[in-house]
Design a protein around this motif. Structure first.
Motif, short mmCIF file in Angstrom:
data_model
loop_
_atom_site.label_atom_id
_atom_site.label_comp_id
_atom_site.label_asym_id
_atom_site.label_seq_id
_atom_site.Cartn_x
_atom_site.Cartn_y
_atom_site.Cartn_z
N LEU A 52 10.33 13.53 3.68
CA LEU A 52 9.33 14.55 3.99
C LEU A 52 8.02 14.10 3.36
O LEU A 52 7.92 13.96 2.15
CB LEU A 52 9.75 15.90 3.41
N LEU A 53 7.02 13.88 4.21
CA LEU A 53 5.74 13.34 3.73
C LEU A 53 4.63 14.36 3.89
O LEU A 53 4.61 15.14 4.83
CB LEU A 53 5.37 12.09 4.54
N SER A 54 3.67 14.28 2.98
CA SER A 54 2.44 15.06 3.15
C SER A 54 1.67 14.44 4.31
O SER A 54 1.95 13.31 4.73
CB SER A 54 1.60 15.01 1.87
N ALA A 55 0.70 15.15 4.82
CA ALA A 55 -0.10 14.63 5.93
C ALA A 55 -0.80 13.33 5.55
O ALA A 55 -0.83 12.38 6.33
CB ALA A 55 -1.13 15.68 6.37
N ASP A 56 -1.34 13.26 4.35
CA ASP A 56 -2.03 12.04 3.90
C ASP A 56 -1.06 10.86 3.79
O ASP A 56 -1.38 9.75 4.20
CB ASP A 56 -2.72 12.27 2.56
N ASP A 57 0.13 11.11 3.24
CA ASP A 57 1.11 10.04 3.11
C ASP A 57 1.62 9.59 4.48
O ASP A 57 1.82 8.40 4.72
CB ASP A 57 2.28 10.47 2.23
N ALA A 58 1.82 10.53 5.39
CA ALA A 58 2.26 10.18 6.75
C ALA A 58 1.22 9.30 7.44
O ALA A 58 1.56 8.33 8.13
CB ALA A 58 2.51 11.44 7.56
N GLU A 59 -0.04 9.60 7.21
CA GLU A 59 -1.10 8.78 7.78
C GLU A 59 -1.08 7.37 7.19
O GLU A 59 -1.25 6.38 7.91
CB GLU A 59 -2.47 9.44 7.55
N GLN A 60 -0.82 7.25 5.90
CA GLN A 60 -0.74 5.94 5.27
C GLN A 60 0.42 5.13 5.83
O GLN A 60 0.31 3.93 6.05
CB GLN A 60 -0.59 6.07 3.75
N VAL A 61 1.56 5.79 6.07
CA VAL A 61 2.72 5.10 6.66
C VAL A 61 2.38 4.63 8.07
O VAL A 61 2.69 3.50 8.46
CB VAL A 61 3.97 6.01 6.64
N GLY A 92 0.80 -1.22 0.00
CA GLY A 92 0.00 0.00 0.00
C GLY A 92 0.83 1.27 0.00
O GLY A 92 0.31 2.36 -0.15
N LEU A 93 2.15 1.13 0.16
CA LEU A 93 3.03 2.30 0.21
C LEU A 93 3.78 2.52 -1.10
O LEU A 93 4.65 3.40 -1.17
CB LEU A 93 4.03 2.15 1.36
N ASP A 94 3.46 1.77 -2.12
CA ASP A 94 4.19 1.85 -3.38
C ASP A 94 4.20 3.23 -4.01
O ASP A 94 5.14 3.59 -4.73
CB ASP A 94 3.64 0.84 -4.40
N THR A 95 3.19 4.03 -3.76
CA THR A 95 3.10 5.34 -4.39
C THR A 95 3.58 6.47 -3.49
O THR A 95 3.59 7.62 -3.92
CB THR A 95 1.65 5.64 -4.82
N ILE A 96 3.99 6.16 -2.27
CA ILE A 96 4.42 7.20 -1.33
C ILE A 96 5.81 7.68 -1.73
O ILE A 96 6.75 6.89 -1.86
CB ILE A 96 4.45 6.68 0.12
N ARG A 97 5.96 8.99 -1.93
CA ARG A 97 7.24 9.58 -2.30
C ARG A 97 7.45 10.87 -1.51
O ARG A 97 6.49 11.54 -1.11
CB ARG A 97 7.31 9.92 -3.80
#
Length: 85
Positions: free
Chosen positions: A45-54, A9-14
């Motif tokens: 450095l993650l966006s809020a949405d990406d940080a939540e996914q992590v 589920g983290l494949d698109t997190i950059r």
């Protein structure tokens, strides 16, 4: 073959800075340890949405790790005085 199972589920997190930095959360299928990797650099450095996914991926990994360790409790390498083992 790797003993780690990554959270796909983290494949698109950059990295929001555009450096291509990636994160990976994985569970070691034999001993239940959880690995958090930041790939290609020392920080991300993650966006809020990406940080939540992590964070959610880490929670899923912890749940899976508890199942693995419940099925395979760690063996003790030390014993109490007067006992065998």
């Amino acid at each position: 073959m790797s003993a780690f199972s990554s959270d796909f589920g983290l494949d698109t997190i950059r990295d929001v800075a555009g450096t291509g930095t990636e994160v990976d959360v994985a569970v070691h299928l034999l001993d239940g340890t959880v690995r958090l990797s930041i790939l290609w650099t020392q920080e991300v450095l993650l966006s809020a949405d990406d940080a939540e996914q992590v964070a959610q991926a880490i929670q899923r990994a912890a749940k899976q790790a508890r199942i693995i360790t419940a099925d395979n409790p760690p063996s003790s390498t030390t014993s109490e005085p007067g006992t065998t083992g």
